[in-house]
Design a protein around this motif. Structure first.
Motif, short mmCIF file in Angstrom:
data_model
loop_
_atom_site.label_atom_id
_atom_site.label_comp_id
_atom_site.label_asym_id
_atom_site.label_seq_id
_atom_site.Cartn_x
_atom_site.Cartn_y
_atom_site.Cartn_z
N GLU A 183 0.83 -1.19 0.00
CA GLU A 183 0.00 0.00 0.00
C GLU A 183 0.87 1.26 0.00
OE1 GLU A 183 -3.29 0.21 -0.20
OE2 GLU A 183 -3.45 -1.97 -0.36
N PRO A 184 0.39 2.35 -0.60
CA PRO A 184 1.17 3.59 -0.63
C PRO A 184 1.63 4.05 0.75
CG PRO A 184 -0.69 3.76 -2.13
CD PRO A 184 -0.87 2.47 -1.39
N ALA A 185 0.77 3.91 1.74
CA ALA A 185 1.14 4.34 3.09
C ALA A 185 2.33 3.54 3.62
CB ALA A 185 -0.05 4.21 4.04
N ALA A 186 2.35 2.23 3.34
CA ALA A 186 3.47 1.39 3.78
C ALA A 186 4.75 1.75 3.04
CB ALA A 186 3.13 -0.08 3.56
N VAL A 187 4.62 2.09 1.76
CA VAL A 187 5.80 2.47 0.97
C VAL A 187 6.35 3.80 1.48
CG1 VAL A 187 6.63 3.07 -1.32
CG2 VAL A 187 5.00 1.19 -1.04
N ARG A 188 5.46 4.75 1.77
CA ARG A 188 5.93 6.03 2.31
C ARG A 188 6.66 5.82 3.63
NH1 ARG A 188 0.96 7.93 0.12
NH2 ARG A 188 -0.13 7.51 2.08
N ALA A 189 6.11 4.96 4.46
CA ALA A 189 6.74 4.69 5.75
C ALA A 189 8.12 4.05 5.56
CB ALA A 189 5.85 3.78 6.59
#
Length: 213
Positions: A81-87
């Motif tokens: 997910e984008p949020a996991a990639v950003r993290a």
């Protein structure tokens, strides 16, 4: 930046790839150094003294003088997910730096980013690399890398969702030049990079690096 506050876990599969890279890099760097030494010795044996001194001086300068600079762009994709990639990119072990945190003796979180302590020359010398994360937008961030307290490179990262996958667009430019003796690291990193990224769940869609003087 502040003193270390934590020692985060390092992705083990990617670290295994980095270990293979490091073994090959040390071997290739050693072969290059020996080759330069042999060329210098041959010049001393075969040429008049002044010419030999000139050849040795040229070899040493060419081997150690910082003349090369890199820049490039890349596109990665992942099912995360984008949020996991950003993290992940904003965390202490950004996926694009496996040959920094993956070969470090210690990985430390610090205010604003992370620090990697790397030893070389059989532990006789060491350098600390830091990555400072600057959030520039909802889906964009900047990674500012230093080595030995000197600017090393800046990476602009854009993360967005495309057709059910998360796409990461990266653009970077080196802030410092490197010498011929560092060229093996650059060449081998290109060979092992896709493996290290795949070990973290990323597919390399495109990776273009330019080398200039």
């Amino acid at each position: 930046m502040s003193p270390p506050t934590d020692s985060p876990a390092v992705p083990s599969d990617a670290r295994a790839v980095a270990d293979r890279y490091l073994r090959r890099e040390r071997l290739l760097s050693g072969v290059m150094a020996i080759s330069v030494g042999l060329l210098g010795a041959a010049a001393v044996l075969l040429l008049p003294l002044l010419q030999a001194v000139g050849v040795v001086a040229v070899l040493l300068v060419a081997f150690r003088l910082p003349v090369f600079r890199t820049a490039g762009t890349a596109t990665l994709s992942t099912e995360a997910e984008p949020a996991a990639v950003r993290a992940a990119f904003a965390g202490p072990t950004p996926p694009v730096f496996p040959f920094q945190w993956g070969i470090a003796d210690t990985v430390r979180t610090i205010d604003g980013g992370a620090a990697y302590d790397v030893s070389y020359l059989f532990g006789l010398r060491s350098v600390t690399m830091t990555v400072e994360t600057v959030v520039t937008g909802e889906d964009t961030l900047e990674l500012v890398v230093t080595a030995g307290e000197q600017e090393w490179a800046t990476y602009d990262v854009s993360i967005h969702e495309t057709e059910g996958e998360t796409t990461v667009d990266i653009e970077w430019a080196a802030d410092r030049r490197f010498a011929l003796r560092r060229l093996p690291q650059t060449l081998l990193a290109g060979r092992y990079r896709e493996q290290a990224l795949a070990a973290q769940g990323y597919t390399t869609v495109e990776w273009d690096t330019s080398l200039s003087l």
